[in-house]
Design a protein around this motif. Structure first.
Motif, PDB file in Angstrom:
ATOM      1  N   ARG A 311      36.374  50.392  28.950  1.00  0.00           N
ATOM      2  CA  ARG A 311      35.177  50.367  29.795  1.00  0.00           C
ATOM      3  C   ARG A 311      34.764  48.941  30.118  1.00  0.00           C
ATOM      4  O   ARG A 311      34.341  48.635  31.238  1.00  0.00           O
ATOM      5  CB  ARG A 311      34.037  51.093  29.082  1.00  0.00           C
ATOM      6  CG  ARG A 311      32.819  51.331  29.971  1.00  0.00           C
ATOM      7  CD  ARG A 311      31.681  51.983  29.206  1.00  0.00           C
ATOM      8  NE  ARG A 311      32.091  53.247  28.607  1.00  0.00           N
ATOM      9  CZ  ARG A 311      32.262  53.410  27.303  1.00  0.00           C
ATOM     10  NH1 ARG A 311      32.063  52.393  26.458  1.00  0.00           N
ATOM     11  NH2 ARG A 311      32.622  54.575  26.824  1.00  0.00           N
ATOM     12  N   LEU A 312      34.906  48.036  29.149  1.00  0.00           N
ATOM     13  CA  LEU A 312      34.555  46.631  29.384  1.00  0.00           C
ATOM     14  C   LEU A 312      35.465  46.008  30.432  1.00  0.00           C
ATOM     15  O   LEU A 312      35.004  45.285  31.332  1.00  0.00           O
ATOM     16  CB  LEU A 312      34.645  45.857  28.062  1.00  0.00           C
ATOM     17  CG  LEU A 312      34.315  44.359  28.125  1.00  0.00           C
ATOM     18  CD1 LEU A 312      32.866  44.147  28.551  1.00  0.00           C
ATOM     19  CD2 LEU A 312      34.558  43.699  26.768  1.00  0.00           C
ATOM     20  N   CYS A 313      36.767  46.271  30.329  1.00  0.00           N
ATOM     21  CA  CYS A 313      37.707  45.735  31.319  1.00  0.00           C
ATOM     22  C   CYS A 313      37.471  46.346  32.689  1.00  0.00           C
ATOM     23  O   CYS A 313      37.606  45.664  33.715  1.00  0.00           O
ATOM     24  CB  CYS A 313      39.142  45.976  30.867  1.00  0.00           C
ATOM     25  SG  CYS A 313      39.603  45.089  29.362  1.00  0.00           S
ATOM     26  N   ASP A 314      37.120  47.622  32.722  1.00  0.00           N
ATOM     27  CA  ASP A 314      36.858  48.279  34.008  1.00  0.00           C
ATOM     28  C   ASP A 314      35.643  47.673  34.685  1.00  0.00           C
ATOM     29  O   ASP A 314      35.648  47.441  35.898  1.00  0.00           O
ATOM     30  CB  ASP A 314      36.664  49.773  33.786  1.00  0.00           C
ATOM     31  CG  ASP A 314      36.499  50.521  35.103  1.00  0.00           C
ATOM     32  OD1 ASP A 314      37.501  50.613  35.845  1.00  0.00           O
ATOM     33  OD2 ASP A 314      35.379  51.006  35.378  1.00  0.00           O
ATOM     34  N   ASN A 315      34.595  47.386  33.934  1.00  0.00           N
ATOM     35  CA  ASN A 315      33.408  46.749  34.510  1.00  0.00           C
ATOM     36  C   ASN A 315      33.683  45.322  34.938  1.00  0.00           C
ATOM     37  O   ASN A 315      33.107  44.831  35.915  1.00  0.00           O
ATOM     38  CB  ASN A 315      32.267  46.772  33.495  1.00  0.00           C
ATOM     39  CG  ASN A 315      31.807  48.186  33.186  1.00  0.00           C
ATOM     40  OD1 ASN A 315      31.952  49.099  34.003  1.00  0.00           O
ATOM     41  ND2 ASN A 315      31.252  48.380  31.989  1.00  0.00           N
ATOM     42  N   LYS A 316      34.597  44.651  34.240  1.00  0.00           N
ATOM     43  CA  LYS A 316      34.899  43.254  34.548  1.00  0.00           C
ATOM     44  C   LYS A 316      35.612  43.132  35.885  1.00  0.00           C
ATOM     45  O   LYS A 316      35.348  42.217  36.669  1.00  0.00           O
ATOM     46  CB  LYS A 316      35.750  42.658  33.420  1.00  0.00           C
ATOM     47  CG  LYS A 316      36.126  41.205  33.641  1.00  0.00           C
ATOM     48  CD  LYS A 316      36.936  40.689  32.467  1.00  0.00           C
ATOM     49  CE  LYS A 316      37.318  39.226  32.694  1.00  0.00           C
ATOM     50  NZ  LYS A 316      38.141  38.711  31.548  1.00  0.00           N
ATOM     51  N   TYR A 317      36.532  44.065  36.158  1.00  0.00           N
ATOM     52  CA  TYR A 317      37.324  43.976  37.383  1.00  0.00           C
ATOM     53  C   TYR A 317      36.821  44.913  38.481  1.00  0.00           C
ATOM     54  O   TYR A 317      37.469  45.065  39.509  1.00  0.00           O
ATOM     55  CB  TYR A 317      38.788  44.319  37.073  1.00  0.00           C
ATOM     56  CG  TYR A 317      39.443  43.318  36.165  1.00  0.00           C
ATOM     57  CD1 TYR A 317      39.838  42.072  36.629  1.00  0.00           C
ATOM     58  CD2 TYR A 317      39.655  43.616  34.824  1.00  0.00           C
ATOM     59  CE1 TYR A 317      40.440  41.150  35.794  1.00  0.00           C
ATOM     60  CE2 TYR A 317      40.256  42.702  33.962  1.00  0.00           C
ATOM     61  CZ  TYR A 317      40.642  41.471  34.455  1.00  0.00           C
ATOM     62  OH  TYR A 317      41.227  40.562  33.620  1.00  0.00           O
ATOM     63  N   LYS A 318      35.660  45.536  38.266  1.00  0.00           N
ATOM     64  CA  LYS A 318      35.127  46.434  39.284  1.00  0.00           C
ATOM     65  C   LYS A 318      34.743  45.660  40.538  1.00  0.00           C
ATOM     66  O   LYS A 318      35.029  46.097  41.666  1.00  0.00           O
ATOM     67  CB  LYS A 318      33.919  47.188  38.730  1.00  0.00           C
ATOM     68  CG  LYS A 318      33.349  48.223  39.701  1.00  0.00           C
ATOM     69  CD  LYS A 318      32.148  48.919  39.094  1.00  0.00           C
ATOM     70  CE  LYS A 318      32.554  49.702  37.863  1.00  0.00           C
ATOM     71  NZ  LYS A 318      31.390  50.453  37.298  1.00  0.00           N
ATOM     72  N   ASP A 319      34.090  44.501  40.363  1.00  0.00           N
ATOM     73  CA  ASP A 319      33.692  43.697  41.512  1.00  0.00           C
ATOM     74  C   ASP A 319      34.903  43.161  42.264  1.00  0.00           C
ATOM     75  O   ASP A 319      34.885  43.068  43.501  1.00  0.00           O
ATOM     76  CB  ASP A 319      32.794  42.545  41.058  1.00  0.00           C
ATOM     77  CG  ASP A 319      31.492  43.034  40.440  1.00  0.00           C
ATOM     78  OD1 ASP A 319      31.078  44.174  40.765  1.00  0.00           O
ATOM     79  OD2 ASP A 319      30.910  42.291  39.613  1.00  0.00           O
TER      80      ASP A 319
END
Length: 345
Positions: A311-319
């Motif tokens: 989830r942390l990696c997904d939020n990091k590369y979402k933008d």
């Protein structure tokens, strides 16, 4: 220590002389001399050609070159362990019948060992086994013996060194205990063990020496000393190793480190590709010698940690993904991508 010019130098003195001869022939054909161009740098094409020539001789510098310990283990006539024996960590007993473990929707088996976070005990065992094959399958008719690594001239303890100290090969357990004692006392990491093996093979290649029963302890000690200072942010001082090895002096440790660096030509750079190559070659060595870390079912706590990291990696590369997504696209080149989060129960 660690200058950029020294890290780009070629490896062994023999190969360095060949590279020098290549440069001389190149400048004779050139129309402009170094004085006319005002540049004393080596041409990039010559550096690339020299690297291709040295690739087979420098596995610690090139990610495509085969590691020395893996080739020595494959050439061993009598393996240290029975290669044909099935790994017990991959099998379970079901009413007396062995069955292979498989990951399913309900159970996932992990060995808790990755390239970014290797298991400490597992890695030290693999490195000790690699050193064991280096000593066992060494070239008895070639290589130099340097005084700084001779245990007879520079003993690590006050006990008398036997006369036949250079005749009997150490067992893998003895090497493992020596390395484990240093890593445990100095609180070193598993990554440092992999870098230690890289420096050890780089020393054998650059200095054209062999590791034998009479010098393996001091060679391993010098590699660990250097790897701990390069890898760890808070390195262990030389005086701290004197507290681990009670009978060794600080002056001896300083001289060992100095000569080790000189023999490496101050090339302490370890690229990430070389590090990964050594890690996976160690895994291959462990699998062929039945040293693989036992598999364990994925627990609920580990699953929650993996889900949090995902989830942390997904939020990091979402933008980043949102910025790269186009507002419109042609129907002919339409390629839909859906991001579906994994759910672990």
């Amino acid at each position: 220590m660690g200058s950029t010019t020294s890290c780009c130098a070629s490896a062994s003195p023999k190969l360095r002389r060949n590279a020098h001869s290549r440069l001389e022939s190149y400048h004779q054909e050139s129309d402009l001399s170094r004085e006319e161009t005002g540049c004393n740098l080596q041409h990039i094409s010559d550096r690339e050609n020299v690297d291709e020539l040295n690739m087979d001789y420098n596995p610690s510098d090139h990610p495509r070159a085969s590691t020395i310990f893996l080739s020595k283990s494959q050439n061993d006539e009598v393996p240290y362990r029975n290669v044909k024996e099935k790994r017990k960590s991959l099998f379970i007993n079901n009413h007396g019948t062995p069955r292979r473990k498989y990951s399913s929707c309900s159970t996932i088996f992990l060995d808790d060992n990755t390239v970014s976070q290797p298991n400490l005990k597992y890695t030290i065992k693999c490195v000790a086994l690699a050193i064991y094959y280096h000593i066992k399958n060494r070239d008895t008719h070639g290589g130099m013996l340097l005084d700084i690594f001779d245990e007879k001239l520079h003993p690590l303890s006050k006990s008398e060194v036997p006369r036949d100290y250079n005749q009997h090969d150490p067992e893998q357990k003895q090497i493992y205990r020596f390395v484990r004692t240093l890593f445990s006392a100095a609180q070193l990491t598993a990554e440092c063990a992999i870098v230690t093996l890289v420096y050890l093979e780089r020393l054998l290649t650059y200095a054209e020496i062999d590791i034998c029963p009479g010098n393996w302890k001091r060679i391993v000690l010098g590699a660990i000393l250097l790897a701990s200072k390069v890898w760890d942010d808070q390195a262990v001082w030389n005086v701290d190793y004197c507290q681990i090895l009670k009978d060794i002096t600080v002056e001896d440790m300083n001289e060992l480190e100095r000569q080790f660096l000189e023999l490496l030509q101050f090339n302490i750079n370890v690229p990430s590709s070389v590090y990964a190559k050594y890690y996976f070659d160690l895994r291959s060595l462990s699998e062929s010698n039945n040293l693989s870390f036992p598999l364990e079912p994925l627990s609920r706590d580990k699953a929650q940690k993996l889900e949090a990291i995902s989830r942390l990696c997904d939020n990091k590369y979402k933008d980043v993904r949102r910025a790269a997504r186009k507002r419109s696209a042609s129907v002919d080149n339409l390629c839909g991508v859906r991001w579906v989060p994994a759910i672990l129960s």
